[in-house]
Design an enzyme around this catalytic site. Structure first.
Site, PDB file in Angstrom:
ATOM      1  N   TYR A  30       6.056  18.719  10.448  1.00 19.26           N
ATOM      2  CA  TYR A  30       5.022  17.701  10.173  1.00 19.26           C
ATOM      3  C   TYR A  30       5.284  16.239  10.214  1.00 19.26           C
ATOM      4  O   TYR A  30       4.195  15.165  10.074  1.00 19.26           O
ATOM      5  CB  TYR A  30       3.770  18.046   8.936  1.00 19.26           C
ATOM      6  N   ASP A  31       6.516  15.693  10.109  1.00 21.98           N
ATOM      7  CA  ASP A  31       6.926  14.466  10.106  1.00 21.98           C
ATOM      8  C   ASP A  31       6.294  13.348  10.955  1.00 21.98           C
ATOM      9  O   ASP A  31       5.835  12.140  10.597  1.00 21.98           O
ATOM     10  CB  ASP A  31       8.409  14.342  10.477  1.00 21.98           C
TER      11      ASP A  31
ATOM     12  N   ALA B  77      22.293  22.587   8.825  1.00 20.61           N
ATOM     13  CA  ALA B  77      23.354  21.555   8.643  1.00 20.61           C
ATOM     14  C   ALA B  77      23.339  20.156   7.889  1.00 20.61           C
ATOM     15  O   ALA B  77      23.882  19.404   7.028  1.00 20.61           O
ATOM     16  CB  ALA B  77      24.295  21.253   9.983  1.00 20.61           C
ATOM     17  N   GLY B  78      22.047  19.769   8.112  1.00 22.62           N
ATOM     18  CA  GLY B  78      21.558  18.254   7.677  1.00 22.62           C
ATOM     19  C   GLY B  78      21.381  18.454   6.227  1.00 22.62           C
ATOM     20  O   GLY B  78      21.965  17.563   5.405  1.00 22.62           O
TER      21      GLY B  78
ATOM     22  N   ASP C 171      12.780  24.840  -1.417  1.00 20.54           N
ATOM     23  CA  ASP C 171      11.515  25.220  -0.529  1.00 20.54           C
ATOM     24  C   ASP C 171      10.671  24.213  -0.370  1.00 20.54           C
ATOM     25  O   ASP C 171      10.381  23.180  -1.498  1.00 20.54           O
ATOM     26  CB  ASP C 171      10.680  26.414  -1.151  1.00 20.54           C
ATOM     27  N   SER C 172      10.036  23.990   0.742  1.00 22.12           N
ATOM     28  CA  SER C 172       9.061  22.419   0.800  1.00 22.12           C
ATOM     29  C   SER C 172       8.144  22.653   1.953  1.00 22.12           C
ATOM     30  O   SER C 172       7.990  23.661   2.603  1.00 22.12           O
ATOM     31  CB  SER C 172       9.903  21.421   1.154  1.00 22.12           C
TER      32      SER C 172
ATOM     33  N   HIS D 136      10.971  13.829  -0.248  1.00 15.38           N
ATOM     34  CA  HIS D 136      10.606  14.640  -1.360  1.00 15.38           C
ATOM     35  C   HIS D 136      11.702  15.487  -1.580  1.00 15.38           C
ATOM     36  O   HIS D 136      12.050  15.878  -2.824  1.00 15.38           O
ATOM     37  CB  HIS D 136       9.334  15.763  -0.876  1.00 15.38           C
TER      38      HIS D 136
END
Length: 217
Positions: A171-172, A22-23, A86-87, A197
């Site tokens: 990984y934040d 949703a974000g 994709d990240s 990013h």
């Protein structure tokens, strides 16, 4: 034997974001609202669940390939313009790994805690000056007519030795963006989106999405 029914998009839907997050939908709606004030973004932009889009196997070897595959599959399934991303995290001393395997680095997809702990263990002996890394995102656009486009975003920084902060995901908590004295998990959503990013990639993709929507009108 019953015949499968065609996907039915909600009334007013014009863009599908190939995610259940949703974000991400809120972020794309916000960007489009600024670029196309006349567009009712609340009805025009929907997620994959709203149109019954199937999950797509991400078997590409780059972020760009995976994002394009998802966008093309959802556009073909729905007959609507589709956007996908994709990240992941690229660590310098690991030659860009975990990269496209970021979400399943510890073996099970989406286990953020296990992924993070394994990565920290692997980098335990790496000196601070060699702990460079970056979050990378590929954002892709595909149309039912076959046109597509992809843009990249990158947020460089340094990896911490232990998680710091309660915000974000993945990984934040262990990446400190360049120019910051806080981890990504300590930034507000607005601060993160301004430099992230994903924000970079979506903003670069936006003119192409606006053009596709205009052509589709």
């Amino acid at each position: 034997m019953s015949t499968p029914t065609a996907p039915v998009a909600p009334a007013g839907a014009r863009v599908v974001l190939a995610t259940h997050n949703a974000g991400k939908v809120r972020e794309l709606r916000s960007l489009l609202a600024e670029a196309l004030p006349a567009l009712d973004v609340e009805t025009a932009v929907v997620d994959a669940g709203a149109v019954g889009a199937p999950d797509v196997v991400e078997d590409g070897v780059t972020f760009e390939q995976n994002a394009l595959k998802k966008a093309r599959a959802v556009a073909a399934h729905t007959g609507l313009i589709a956007v996908a991303d994709d990240s992941g995290l690229a660590v310098d001393v690991l030659g860009g790994a975990p990269g496209i395997f970021s979400a399943r680095w510890a073996g099970r997809h989406g286990d953020d805690k296990a992924n993070l702990e394994l990565l920290l263990a692997q980098l335990g002996d790496v000196p601070d000056e060699h702990r460079g890394a970056a979050f990378v995102c590929a954002a892709a656009l595909a149309t039912p007519r076959g046109g597509d486009h992809v843009e990249l975003g990158r947020m460089p920084g340094m990896l911490l030795r232990e998680p710091v902060g309660d915000g974000g995901f993945g990984y934040d908590p262990i990446l400190r963006p360049a120019g910051e004295d806080r981890s990504t998990a300590q930034l507000s959503s607005a601060e993160k989106n301004a430099i992230s990013h994903r924000g970079q990639a979506f903003r670069a993709l936006l003119p192409h999405l606006v053009a596709a929507l205009s052509a589709d009108s």
